[in-house]
Enzyme design. Sequence first.
Site, mmCIF file in Angstrom:
data_model
loop_
_atom_site.group_PDB
_atom_site.id
_atom_site.type_symbol
_atom_site.label_atom_id
_atom_site.label_comp_id
_atom_site.label_asym_id
_atom_site.label_seq_id
_atom_site.Cartn_x
_atom_site.Cartn_y
_atom_site.Cartn_z
ATOM 1 N N LYS A 1 0.678 -1.234 -0.015
ATOM 2 C CA LYS A 1 0.194 -0.071 -0.006
ATOM 3 C C LYS A 1 0.972 1.258 0.024
ATOM 4 O O LYS A 1 0.485 2.266 -0.495
ATOM 5 C CB LYS A 1 -0.773 -0.073 1.191
ATOM 6 N N GLY B 1 -5.035 7.693 5.622
ATOM 7 C CA GLY B 1 -4.404 8.923 6.216
ATOM 8 C C GLY B 1 -2.957 9.084 5.212
ATOM 9 O O GLY B 1 -2.644 10.397 5.123
ATOM 10 N N ARG C 1 -8.895 12.199 12.381
ATOM 11 C CA ARG C 1 -7.445 12.078 12.618
ATOM 12 C C ARG C 1 -6.900 13.406 12.795
ATOM 13 O O ARG C 1 -7.207 14.295 11.675
ATOM 14 C CB ARG C 1 -6.998 10.908 11.395
ATOM 15 N N SER D 1 7.177 9.274 12.207
ATOM 16 C CA SER D 1 6.127 9.109 11.165
ATOM 17 C C SER D 1 6.499 9.333 9.685
ATOM 18 O O SER D 1 7.159 10.253 9.295
ATOM 19 C CB SER D 1 4.916 9.925 11.338
ATOM 20 N N GLN E 1 4.640 9.556 7.051
ATOM 21 C CA GLN E 1 3.688 10.320 6.613
ATOM 22 C C GLN E 1 4.138 11.647 6.473
ATOM 23 O O GLN E 1 4.048 12.519 5.710
ATOM 24 C CB GLN E 1 2.214 9.995 7.112
ATOM 25 N N ASP F 1 2.299 -0.930 11.939
ATOM 26 C CA ASP F 1 0.489 -1.475 11.550
ATOM 27 C C ASP F 1 0.373 -2.796 12.091
ATOM 28 O O ASP F 1 -0.966 -3.358 11.839
ATOM 29 C CB ASP F 1 0.612 -1.374 9.940
ATOM 30 N N LYS G 1 -4.294 5.968 14.737
ATOM 31 C CA LYS G 1 -4.615 5.205 13.265
ATOM 32 C C LYS G 1 -5.952 5.314 12.771
ATOM 33 O O LYS G 1 -6.441 6.217 13.294
ATOM 34 C CB LYS G 1 -3.822 4.096 13.379
ATOM 35 N N ARG H 1 -6.142 2.252 17.725
ATOM 36 C CA ARG H 1 -5.977 0.773 17.847
ATOM 37 C C ARG H 1 -5.596 -0.111 19.420
ATOM 38 O O ARG H 1 -5.909 -1.089 19.203
ATOM 39 C CB ARG H 1 -4.818 0.366 16.906
ATOM 40 N N ARG I 1 -7.389 -3.089 9.758
ATOM 41 C CA ARG I 1 -6.422 -4.085 10.513
ATOM 42 C C ARG I 1 -7.216 -4.587 11.713
ATOM 43 O O ARG I 1 -6.857 -5.710 11.940
ATOM 44 C CB ARG I 1 -5.259 -3.504 10.831
HETATM 45 C C1 S3P Z 1 2.580 4.843 6.205
HETATM 46 C C2 S3P Z 1 3.028 5.238 7.333
HETATM 47 C C3 S3P Z 1 2.500 4.775 9.014
HETATM 48 C C4 S3P Z 1 1.661 3.685 8.467
HETATM 49 C C5 S3P Z 1 0.633 3.610 7.305
HETATM 50 C C6 S3P Z 1 1.429 3.988 6.252
HETATM 51 C C7 S3P Z 1 3.157 5.547 4.865
HETATM 52 O O1 S3P Z 1 1.816 5.940 9.372
HETATM 53 O O2 S3P Z 1 0.907 3.451 9.759
HETATM 54 O O3 S3P Z 1 -0.257 2.632 7.432
HETATM 55 O O4 S3P Z 1 3.031 4.924 3.732
HETATM 56 O O5 S3P Z 1 3.997 6.339 5.073
HETATM 57 P P1 S3P Z 1 2.648 6.811 10.053
HETATM 58 O O6 S3P Z 1 3.736 7.677 9.285
HETATM 59 O O7 S3P Z 1 1.610 8.098 10.555
HETATM 60 O O8 S3P Z 1 3.142 6.323 11.367
#
Ligand code: S3P
Length: 450
Positions: free
Chosen positions: A28, A101, A129, A174, A176, A327, A354, A358, A403
């Site tokens: 993903k 997210g 979120r 993070s 993200q 995750d 998340k 969770r 999940r």
């Molecule tokens: C992800 C980063 C993670 C993860 C998410 C996918 C990504 O989140 O939990 O399912 O693809 O960058 P965080 O960066 O918020 O920890």
Amino acid sequence: MSSHGAPIPMMSRKGGALSGVADVPGDKSVSHRALIFGAMAVGETKITGLLEGQDVLDTAKAMQALGADVIQHGPGAWSVHGVGVGGFAEPDQVIDCGNSGTGVRLIMGAVATHPISVTFTGDASLNKRPMGRVTDPLALFGAQSVGRSGGRLPLTLVGAETPVPVRYTTPMPSAQVKSAVLLAGLNTPGDTVVIEAEATRDHTERMLAGFGATITTEETEEGRVITLTGQPELTPQTIAVPRDPSSAAFPVCAALIVEGSDVLVPGIGLNPTRAGLYTTLREMGADLTYENERLEGGEPVADLRARFSDKMQGIDVPPERAPSMIDEYPILSVVAAFSHGKTVMRGVKELRVKESDRIDAMARGLEAMGVTVEEDEDTLIVHGMGPGGVPGGGMAATHLDHRIAMSFMCLGMASQTPARIDDGGAIATSFPIFEALMTGLGAQVERVAS
Ligand code: S3P
């Protein structure tokens, strides 16, 4: 409610052993990035193995709305005709990122240094979120945003007309947030620097380098210092998306807890920033082997072979491992319930923000299945009941979280009585073939009337 429709209540029950080969879908994280970087390159990027889960389809739609041509040619085979760095056009409509997210935070980063306004929304889970973790660093580039209280979606981002480069230390581990800052740095003159104290998944860095950007990572006393030189011309790529270690976790863990099982899950990416669960399972004594270890597209890959074991022992999972298995704590806590002794998961407060909280969702669901748990803000402790020891028989609330839904469906495959979930609709966001794949291995998982 499921993310895109009516609730889908589901049930799983104990049947025979699980066996066979589990071909899990594409990663993903890599799929989102392939579409976004493809949209920011000049020319055609070709992608195979793209995850066609709802989260990724929503990102594909968003790239289209921003001006890229995104075309599906066959199952998992897509092309993206990109508009180049700086080339995004203002969309006519609100961008709906559904449950994702990753989608919304990465796209916010990508548009934040374009002189356009974009309004983002999502489903009931995503709209709860926190987005301040992304809009705060994007403001340093000169982007403005107005959202609901707490910076939550729906939110409008007004991109910076003359962005300035940023040096930013992420306040939480993070990928993200890191990726949003790097994406914003793409259309910014000069060097953008992100510093992270703990290593998080590095797909953005690897893919940016692959697309031809100048990006370096240095390990220093402060942590990892990632430096991106802005305004590159990104060259289109051919990308083979590896299979998702986070999705592989479900058939692997189901095989570990269902008596007599023996399942092969081929071609799983074991990038060290993602493989923490598998290290943990092996430390617990799981019968989990890596076969045919190789490199694919520069990433370590192996076929995972998981067999039932009655010897798994609870452990203290080191908190510094959390980013590499963030995750996977829901499904790890299911394995922990079938292990001997207690499993202590500390340093996991990020789980609270998340797709659902969770820690709370797993604690309440496990209690409903007869398992004893303890929790605090940053910790989850599961008291193992040993193989076959989990009573089951309860209903877990999934809170639009794929999940959580899949974890409890795996629990029910090994518990004494069936496990139910209120809504499995969100499973389609990341693992649309979950039911078919698990049924193909011999699992009894089904949709039930509400
Ligand atoms: C992800 C980063 C993670 C993860 C998410 C996918 C990504 O989140 O939990 O399912 O693809 O960058 P965080 O960066 O918020 O920890």
